[in-house]
Design a protein around this motif. Structure first.
Motif, mmCIF file in Angstrom:
data_model
loop_
_atom_site.group_PDB
_atom_site.id
_atom_site.type_symbol
_atom_site.label_atom_id
_atom_site.label_comp_id
_atom_site.label_asym_id
_atom_site.label_seq_id
_atom_site.Cartn_x
_atom_site.Cartn_y
_atom_site.Cartn_z
ATOM 1 N N PHE A 1 38.590 38.832 37.733
ATOM 2 C CA PHE A 1 37.253 39.426 37.752
ATOM 3 C C PHE A 1 37.029 40.443 36.631
ATOM 4 O O PHE A 1 36.044 41.187 36.654
ATOM 5 N N ARG A 2 37.925 40.468 35.681
ATOM 6 C CA ARG A 2 37.729 41.374 34.534
ATOM 7 C C ARG A 2 36.486 40.974 33.755
ATOM 8 O O ARG A 2 36.183 39.789 33.598
ATOM 9 N N ARG A 3 35.774 41.972 33.256
ATOM 10 C CA ARG A 3 34.536 41.707 32.524
ATOM 11 C C ARG A 3 34.579 42.309 31.122
ATOM 12 O O ARG A 3 35.302 43.274 30.870
ATOM 13 N N LYS A 4 33.777 41.724 30.248
ATOM 14 C CA LYS A 4 33.609 42.267 28.901
ATOM 15 C C LYS A 4 32.664 43.463 28.969
ATOM 16 O O LYS A 4 32.078 43.764 30.017
ATOM 17 N N ILE B 1 29.709 35.591 42.377
ATOM 18 C CA ILE B 1 29.621 35.986 40.959
ATOM 19 C C ILE B 1 28.395 35.365 40.308
ATOM 20 O O ILE B 1 28.156 34.168 40.464
ATOM 21 N N GLY C 1 29.315 42.819 30.371
ATOM 22 C CA GLY C 1 29.232 42.483 31.783
ATOM 23 C C GLY C 1 29.639 41.075 32.133
ATOM 24 O O GLY C 1 29.745 40.725 33.312
ATOM 25 N N LYS C 2 29.889 40.232 31.138
ATOM 26 C CA LYS C 2 30.266 38.840 31.404
ATOM 27 C C LYS C 2 31.739 38.744 31.803
ATOM 28 O O LYS C 2 32.570 39.510 31.316
ATOM 29 N N ILE C 3 32.018 37.804 32.687
ATOM 30 C CA ILE C 3 33.396 37.560 33.109
ATOM 31 C C ILE C 3 34.222 37.087 31.913
ATOM 32 O O ILE C 3 33.790 36.217 31.152
ATOM 33 N N ILE C 4 35.416 37.670 31.734
ATOM 34 C CA ILE C 4 36.269 37.293 30.599
ATOM 35 C C ILE C 4 36.805 35.876 30.777
ATOM 36 O O ILE C 4 36.750 35.052 29.858
ATOM 37 N N ARG D 1 36.434 32.407 32.413
ATOM 38 C CA ARG D 1 35.396 31.597 33.049
ATOM 39 C C ARG D 1 35.873 30.969 34.359
ATOM 40 O O ARG D 1 35.097 30.810 35.304
#
Length: 231
Positions: free
Chosen positions: A139-142, A231, A145-148, A150
């Motif tokens: 669930f890490r995000r950039k 998500i 805000g996008k999920i790193i 997929r």
């Protein structure tokens, strides 16, 4: 009604030729593409090299028993069952279509005794610490805000529900009930060889019902699963 192989000289046909006809004329329209691929693979890799050059009518129970016993020395139980069931189907059809007078598979014994010792599994389960690390990474995000990763949420959904990959890939929004915290498993996705000569695709993907009634089930969702589908 299924088509019958119409050939007065079927018994003199090479076994590989008869099986190819059985597969393409009789079996193709009755099974899913994935099942067809498995039958074709079993014949090509394990049956034709041993029996394919023999006339259909000359194959004996001894020939078939030798093949099955030899394959049991190197193949898994499930794969040997595929070989055994394929041979039973072919010779049952050969008798019912009057290509041969008797079924030699009737006297062939499945070598269960060779599988009495269960081989040790090399599979290892994730520890609780590893599961938590996977959860955090999934669930890490950039910064935007996008999920790193997929497939991160999908990995967590598999981990927390025990679904098969094919079941996950065939899910629809209507299969997920967030109020009841349940996922209904009704279908699965499978890959098969593309046999369309005009298509550039090497394979096709099909969504169909689960293989067995037991495959249709309702899975409760824990907090991880709920977050994954939200998500």
């Amino acid at each position: 009604m299924a088509k019958k192989i119409k050939d007065q000289k079927s018994a003199q046909q090479l076994f590989c030729d008869y099986c190819n006809t059985w597969l393409n004329v009789y079996k193709k329209g009755l099974v899913r593409n994935r099942t067809y691929d498995i039958k074709e693979s079993v014949l090509t890799l394990h049956i034709y090299p041993e029996l394919g050059y023999l006339p259909l009518g000359s194959i004996t129970s001894s020939d078939l028993q030798t093949l099955v016993d030899e394959k049991a020395n190197t193949l898994s139980l499930n794969y040997l069952r595929q070989i055994f069931s394929t041979l039973k189907e072919i010779f049952y059809y050969a008798v019912s279509s009057e290509a041969i007078p008797e079924n030699p598979m009737k006297r062939v014994v499945f070598p269960h005794y060779k599988y009495t010792v269960v081989p040790e599994s090399n599979a290892t389960a994730l520890t609780e610490e590893e599961q938590i690390r996977l959860y955090k990474a999934a669930f890490r995000r950039k910064k935007n805000g996008k999920i790193i990763y997929r497939v991160g949420p999908a990995s967590i959904l598999l981990l927390s529900t025990g679904m098969r990959i094919g079941e996950l890939l065939s899910l629809k929004c209507s299969d997920i009930d967030l109020e009841q915290k349940e996922i209904s498993i009704k279908t699965t996705l499978s890959r098969a060889v593309s046999r369309d000569e005009d298509s550039a695709k090497a394979c096709i993907y099909e969504i169909h019902g689960t293989k067995t009634k037991a495959g249709m089930r309702v899975i409760p969702m824990n907090l991880w699963a709920i977050k994954a589908v939200s998500i």
